[in-house]
Design an enzyme around this catalytic site. Structure first.
Site, mmCIF file in Angstrom:
data_model
loop_
_atom_site.group_PDB
_atom_site.id
_atom_site.type_symbol
_atom_site.label_atom_id
_atom_site.label_comp_id
_atom_site.label_asym_id
_atom_site.label_seq_id
_atom_site.Cartn_x
_atom_site.Cartn_y
_atom_site.Cartn_z
ATOM 1 N N ASN A 156 10.629 7.019 2.901
ATOM 2 C CA ASN A 156 10.337 5.619 3.208
ATOM 3 C C ASN A 156 11.618 4.819 3.080
ATOM 4 O O ASN A 156 12.502 5.194 2.311
ATOM 5 C CB ASN A 156 9.340 5.050 2.190
ATOM 6 C CG ASN A 156 7.915 5.436 2.513
ATOM 7 O OD1 ASN A 156 7.653 6.108 3.502
ATOM 8 N ND2 ASN A 156 6.995 5.008 1.673
ATOM 9 N N ILE B 137 -0.082 7.043 -7.151
ATOM 10 C CA ILE B 137 0.315 6.970 -8.568
ATOM 11 C C ILE B 137 -0.266 5.727 -9.235
ATOM 12 O O ILE B 137 -0.842 5.790 -10.320
ATOM 13 C CB ILE B 137 1.860 6.982 -8.681
ATOM 14 C CG1 ILE B 137 2.426 8.209 -7.961
ATOM 15 C CG2 ILE B 137 2.303 6.958 -10.144
ATOM 16 C CD1 ILE B 137 3.928 8.164 -7.729
ATOM 17 N N PHE C 51 3.109 -3.444 -5.893
ATOM 18 C CA PHE C 51 3.906 -4.133 -4.889
ATOM 19 C C PHE C 51 3.338 -3.790 -3.522
ATOM 20 O O PHE C 51 2.808 -2.692 -3.334
ATOM 21 C CB PHE C 51 5.373 -3.687 -4.957
ATOM 22 C CG PHE C 51 6.214 -4.598 -5.806
ATOM 23 C CD1 PHE C 51 6.053 -4.623 -7.181
ATOM 24 C CD2 PHE C 51 7.149 -5.442 -5.226
ATOM 25 C CE1 PHE C 51 6.809 -5.471 -7.969
ATOM 26 C CE2 PHE C 51 7.913 -6.297 -6.003
ATOM 27 C CZ PHE C 51 7.751 -6.313 -7.374
ATOM 28 N N LYS D 283 -7.051 -1.043 -5.510
ATOM 29 C CA LYS D 283 -6.382 -0.285 -6.579
ATOM 30 C C LYS D 283 -6.807 -0.761 -7.972
ATOM 31 O O LYS D 283 -6.348 -0.232 -8.975
ATOM 32 C CB LYS D 283 -4.862 -0.395 -6.420
ATOM 33 C CG LYS D 283 -4.369 0.130 -5.088
ATOM 34 C CD LYS D 283 -2.971 0.696 -5.137
ATOM 35 C CE LYS D 283 -2.521 1.065 -3.730
ATOM 36 N NZ LYS D 283 -1.427 2.034 -3.693
HETATM 37 O O1 C5P Z 1 -0.922 2.025 -1.022
HETATM 38 P P1 C5P Z 1 0.274 1.218 -0.753
HETATM 39 O O2 C5P Z 1 1.504 2.074 -0.524
HETATM 40 O O3 C5P Z 1 0.181 0.238 0.316
HETATM 41 O O4 C5P Z 1 0.476 0.375 -2.101
HETATM 42 C C1 C5P Z 1 1.679 -0.041 -2.577
HETATM 43 C C2 C5P Z 1 1.678 0.001 -4.077
HETATM 44 O O5 C5P Z 1 1.158 1.233 -4.576
HETATM 45 C C3 C5P Z 1 3.081 -0.058 -4.624
HETATM 46 O O6 C5P Z 1 3.014 -0.681 -5.884
HETATM 47 C C4 C5P Z 1 3.452 1.410 -4.738
HETATM 48 O O7 C5P Z 1 4.478 1.627 -5.693
HETATM 49 C C5 C5P Z 1 2.148 2.025 -5.177
HETATM 50 N N1 C5P Z 1 1.962 3.394 -4.684
HETATM 51 C C6 C5P Z 1 1.907 4.454 -5.569
HETATM 52 N N2 C5P Z 1 1.694 5.718 -5.111
HETATM 53 C C7 C5P Z 1 1.509 5.956 -3.804
HETATM 54 C C8 C5P Z 1 1.541 4.889 -2.878
HETATM 55 C C9 C5P Z 1 1.777 3.631 -3.359
HETATM 56 O O8 C5P Z 1 2.093 4.246 -6.787
HETATM 57 N N3 C5P Z 1 1.295 7.184 -3.378
#
Ligand code: C5P
Length: 397
Positions: free
Chosen positions: A210, A308, A324, A342
């Protein structure tokens, strides 16, 4: 508003070649709106003139214990009475020895002994002087007396040698001063932060990732450390320098990031997920470099990565979780939906195209009370505002 606006600092300058760096440090303080009183030792005036520092500070520089210009002849009390911090930069080995043993035979050492405010020193000396057992002992005594010892750094020295003893750069002394003066709103809290991208290998030389510079996550880790928290930063691949007083764990893939986070989440009070975690990893990634076959475009099989943040938020004794969201459109709608999905109390959202790689950003915070706009500013300033918001939410729980 700058973090040092109207903060009252006494800058002490002692006699070393690095005294020229004090001029740059003073300029940074003044530019940030601080109110700076400069006091130089006699030896310091051999390296830079008081006139230079006076012009930068915009007020008289003091060097003399017996200055008839001080109304009650109590210069040692008068000059530091209203100060919030004394920072001595550069601090010579001799001056550190005096401080460590409570000597007060000139204006600056007397001010340090008679102070009520915190004291920081930025040592600067030849590497052998720094290595000397007496200097090491003195630095240890100062630390145990609660004095902040900033540096020194390693590198080329004015004497032509190379080693430990250079004064740290003015920008770094400045950052330490900001941290020392910051309100300790997260003192005693353990904060876990993720930052940067994750990288999911396809083969030994290729992968999917990313876009993320890691700057925002590192700024959050720095701001939390400044606020007195015990900070662990789990970082994907970035080229950034670890902020002071932050413990950093390097990971590459989302699954590694998950393991590093889950091993620590139970002991954390706050979890801030800033990392741009890849949503998928490649199944059956190869250890060797795949050779190109003309006319054949391979297809990749992907599998979902763990979420996560959602996993941490679902723990029975979950830390206070901050997410975020970087979106390209419908910021408010997507951000609110993400916060609910979440199950997290706070989410910081920004428009992706405005944030990537930049030093500035604008954030909107979403919580139970609605939305709070943090207008465009350097990421470190936004991070400090976010940390302040988290501290207030924690205090009202
Ligand atoms: O699900 P999405 O990527 O849109 O959400 C963003 C938030 O979720 C951010 O805080 C990102 O660090 C966290 N995140 C995560 N693990 C993932 C995807 C996103 O902790 N696999």
């Amino acid at each position: 508003m700058s973090e040092l606006a109207s903060r009252r600092i006494l800058l002490g300058v002692t006699g070393g070649v690095a005294a020229y760096k004090a001029a740059e440090l003073l300029r940074l303080f003044v530019k940030a709106g601080a109110d700076v009183q400069v006091v130089m030792t006699d030896a310091a005036t051999r390296f830079v003139t008081p006139v230079t520092l006076q012009a930068l500070a915009g007020r008289p520089v003091h060097t003399d214990m017996w200055d008839p210009g001080i109304a009650n002849n109590m210069a040692h009390i008068e000059l530091s009475r209203d100060r919030e911090l004394i920072v001595v930069a550069p601090a010579t080995a001799d001056f550190m020895a005096k401080l460590a043993h409570g000597l007060a035979d000139d204006l600056l050492s007397t001010l340090c002994l008679a102070r009520e405010c915190p004291l920081a020193v930025a040592p600067a000396m030849n590497r052998q002087m720094w290595d000397n057992a007496a200097t090491r002992r003195n630095a240890g005594l100062l630390r145990s007396d609660g004095v902040a010892v900033i540096g020194p750094a390693a590198g080329d020295q004015a004497c032509g040698e190379t080693g430990m003893g250079r004064m740290v750069e003015p920008g770094d002394v400045y950052a330490e001063v900001v941290a020392l003066l910051a309100p300790k709103t997260l003192a005693g809290r353990r904060v876990l932060v993720t930052a940067g991208p994750t990288f999911e290998p396809i083969d030994a030389v290729r992968g999917i990732t990313n876009l993320s510079s890691g700057k925002m996550g590192y700024a959050v880790a720095q701001a939390a450390a400044e606020a007195g928290a015990d900070v662990t930063l789990v970082s994907g691949p970035t080229s950034l320098v670890t902020p002071a007083r932050v413990a950093r764990i390097d990971v590459t893939t989302a699954r590694e990031m998950r393991d590093a986070v889950m091993a620590r989440a139970g002991g954390a009070d706050v979890f801030v997920a800033v990392a741009a975690v890849a949503d998928y990893h490649v199944l059956d990634a190869k250890d060797h470099k795949m050779k190109k076959q003309p006319g054949v475009a391979p297809s990749l099989k992907l599998a979902e990565n763990p979420d996560i943040l959602a996993e941490v938020a679902a723990l029975p004794r979950a830390p206070f979780c901050v997410g975020f969201a970087a979106e390209t459109e419908n910021l408010r709608e997507y951000a609110q939906a993400k916060r609910t999905k979440k199950k997290i109390p706070l989410l910081a959202a920004n428009l992706a195209r405005e944030a990537f790689g930049a030093d500035d950003n604008a954030l909107t915070l979403f919580d139970d009370h609605g939305e709070h706009v943090l207008p465009r500013a350097p990421k470190i300033r936004l991070a400090r505002a976010l940390v302040g918001h988290v501290a207030r939410m924690l205090a009202s729980r």
